[in-house]
Design a protein around this motif. Structure first.
Motif, PDB file in Angstrom:
ATOM      1  N   PRO A  72       0.995  -1.085  -0.081  1.00 34.36           N
ATOM      2  CA  PRO A  72       0.075  -0.207   0.020  1.00 34.36           C
ATOM      3  C   PRO A  72       0.903   1.292   0.134  1.00 34.36           C
ATOM      4  O   PRO A  72       1.869   1.257   0.514  1.00 34.36           O
ATOM      5  N   PHE A  73       0.553   2.320  -0.743  1.00 36.19           N
ATOM      6  CA  PHE A  73       1.106   3.442  -0.548  1.00 36.19           C
ATOM      7  C   PHE A  73       0.400   4.514  -0.162  1.00 36.19           C
ATOM      8  O   PHE A  73      -0.485   4.366   0.226  1.00 36.19           O
ATOM      9  N   ASP A  74       1.181   5.611   0.180  1.00 33.34           N
ATOM     10  CA  ASP A  74       0.689   6.842   0.979  1.00 33.34           C
ATOM     11  C   ASP A  74       0.171   7.772  -0.304  1.00 33.34           C
ATOM     12  O   ASP A  74       0.950   8.019  -1.208  1.00 33.34           O
ATOM     13  N   THR A  75      -1.031   8.283  -0.169  1.00 37.04           N
ATOM     14  CA  THR A  75      -1.468   9.216  -1.028  1.00 37.04           C
ATOM     15  C   THR A  75      -0.688  10.455  -1.463  1.00 37.04           C
ATOM     16  O   THR A  75      -0.461  10.645  -2.469  1.00 37.04           O
ATOM     17  N   THR A  76       0.029  11.070  -0.403  1.00 36.70           N
ATOM     18  CA  THR A  76       0.901  12.084  -0.726  1.00 36.70           C
ATOM     19  C   THR A  76       1.984  11.971  -1.391  1.00 36.70           C
ATOM     20  O   THR A  76       2.708  12.331  -2.395  1.00 36.70           O
ATOM     21  N   MET A  77       2.482  10.450  -1.353  1.00 34.57           N
ATOM     22  CA  MET A  77       3.622   9.995  -2.032  1.00 34.57           C
ATOM     23  C   MET A  77       3.360   9.868  -3.361  1.00 34.57           C
ATOM     24  O   MET A  77       4.042   9.793  -4.254  1.00 34.57           O
ATOM     25  N   LEU A  78       2.066   9.049  -3.928  1.00 34.55           N
ATOM     26  CA  LEU A  78       1.706   8.826  -5.055  1.00 34.55           C
ATOM     27  C   LEU A  78       1.788  10.241  -5.917  1.00 34.55           C
ATOM     28  O   LEU A  78       2.160  10.553  -7.040  1.00 34.55           O
TER      29      LEU A  78
END
Ligand SMILES: [Mg+2]
Length: 124
Positions: free
Chosen positions: A105-111
């Motif tokens: 899972p990724f972080d929204t702000t990182m995407l």
């Protein structure tokens, strides 16, 4: 407004990515597998792509290779999403033409941060 091709066979993840991107002001083209994504790209065009690695019909690597072999899309930034965290897979992703790599899972702000960087590479 930039258009992002989004392909993921996981419906929840796909909808999450779409809502994040549209919330950030991107237009999206959405497909549940690589083959449909390729068809959408042919018919409508896109500026960037966010592709799942593991998808039916045409996986993220195969789709990226197809993108890279087409003069119209060969310079299009491609961000690959995967649940695989192995270093070898990431290296393989870059070798196969992905510009960046994000593990779920990724972080929204990182995407969004990664996409902003890739956006600078869009040919004008
Ligand atoms: Mg998948």
């Amino acid at each position: 407004m930039k258009t992002v091709l989004v392909a993921d066979d996981d419906e929840l993840l796909r909808e999450l990515v779409v809502s994040i991107l549209e919330g950030a002001g991107y237009r999206t083209l959405v497909a549940p597998d690589g083959a449909e994504a390729w068809d959408l790209l042919q018919s409508q065009g896109a500026d960037m792509a966010v592709l799942d690695l593991n998808m039916p019909r045409l996986n993220g690597w195969e789709l990226t290779q197809r993108i890279r072999s087409d003069p119209r899309w060969q310079a299009m930034p491609v961000l690959m999403l995967t649940i695989r965290a192995l270093v070898e897979d990431q290296i393989s992703g870059y070798e196969r033409g992905a510009d960046d790599y994000l593990t779920k899972p990724f972080d929204t702000t990182m995407l969004l941060a990664r996409l902003r960087v890739l956006e600078r590479r869009i040919p004008t």
